[in-house]
Design a protein around this motif. Structure first.
Motif, PDB file in Angstrom:
ATOM      1  N   ARG A  44       0.838  -1.202   0.000  1.00 20.49           N
ATOM      2  CA  ARG A  44       0.000   0.000   0.000  1.00 20.49           C
ATOM      3  C   ARG A  44       0.869   1.246   0.000  1.00 20.49           C
ATOM      4  O   ARG A  44       1.975   1.246   0.531  1.00 20.49           O
ATOM      5  N   SER A  45       0.302   2.315  -0.555  1.00 23.56           N
ATOM      6  CA  SER A  45       1.007   3.595  -0.493  1.00 23.56           C
ATOM      7  C   SER A  45       0.887   4.131   0.933  1.00 23.56           C
ATOM      8  O   SER A  45       0.087   3.642   1.737  1.00 23.56           O
ATOM      9  N   GLU A  48      -2.685   5.266   1.602  1.00 21.73           N
ATOM     10  CA  GLU A  48      -3.598   4.139   1.786  1.00 21.73           C
ATOM     11  C   GLU A  48      -3.380   3.482   3.140  1.00 21.73           C
ATOM     12  O   GLU A  48      -4.351   3.116   3.819  1.00 21.73           O
ATOM     13  N   LYS A  51      -4.893   5.622   5.902  1.00 23.42           N
ATOM     14  CA  LYS A  51      -6.348   5.514   5.884  1.00 23.42           C
ATOM     15  C   LYS A  51      -6.788   4.177   6.481  1.00 23.42           C
ATOM     16  O   LYS A  51      -7.750   4.115   7.252  1.00 23.42           O
ATOM     17  N   MET A  52      -6.060   3.109   6.133  1.00 30.34           N
ATOM     18  CA  MET A  52      -6.367   1.791   6.677  1.00 30.34           C
ATOM     19  C   MET A  52      -6.181   1.778   8.195  1.00 30.34           C
ATOM     20  O   MET A  52      -7.022   1.257   8.922  1.00 30.34           O
ATOM     21  N   ASP A  55      -9.045   3.567   9.847  1.00 27.43           N
ATOM     22  CA  ASP A  55     -10.245   2.745   9.771  1.00 27.43           C
ATOM     23  C   ASP A  55     -10.189   1.595  10.772  1.00 27.43           C
ATOM     24  O   ASP A  55     -11.172   1.292  11.443  1.00 27.43           O
ATOM     25  N   TYR A  73      -8.455  -6.805   5.612  1.00 31.45           N
ATOM     26  CA  TYR A  73      -7.363  -5.999   5.056  1.00 31.45           C
ATOM     27  C   TYR A  73      -6.175  -6.830   4.571  1.00 31.45           C
ATOM     28  O   TYR A  73      -5.234  -6.287   4.012  1.00 31.45           O
TER      29      TYR A  73
END
Length: 84
Positions: A44-45, A48, A51-52, A55, A73
């Motif tokens: 993932r960047s 990202e 954000k993960m 969340d 995930y």
């Protein structure tokens, strides 16, 4: 070149063994590709990943289990616990 019955039987055994190995490898590839329904792990960047993480924190505060989040995930449960 003529082969004896014994040599032919030996070659047939080698062929059947090789076929079994190939079939087993194909079966394992099909099993490992599915990962039990979990999404495939990928890189993932930074955006990202952040954000993960946000969340995951929000859902953990709501009481969602670490196992469900890890499956969703595609990460380990240890990573989920490390975030919190």
């Amino acid at each position: 070149m003529s082969l004896s019955k014994r040599q032919i039987a030996y070659l047939n055994k080698i062929i059947s063994t090789a076929q079994k190995v190939l079939d087993t490898a194909q079966l394992e590839d099909s099993k490992s590709g599915s990962r039990g329904g979990a999404p495939k792990r990928r890189r993932r960047s930074a955006a990202e990943a952040e954000k993960m993480r946000a969340d995951i924190l929000a859902k953990r505060n709501k009481g969602v289990s670490a196992a469900k989040l890890a499956e969703k995930y595609g990460v380990s449960t240890a990573y989920i616990y490390m975030i919190k």
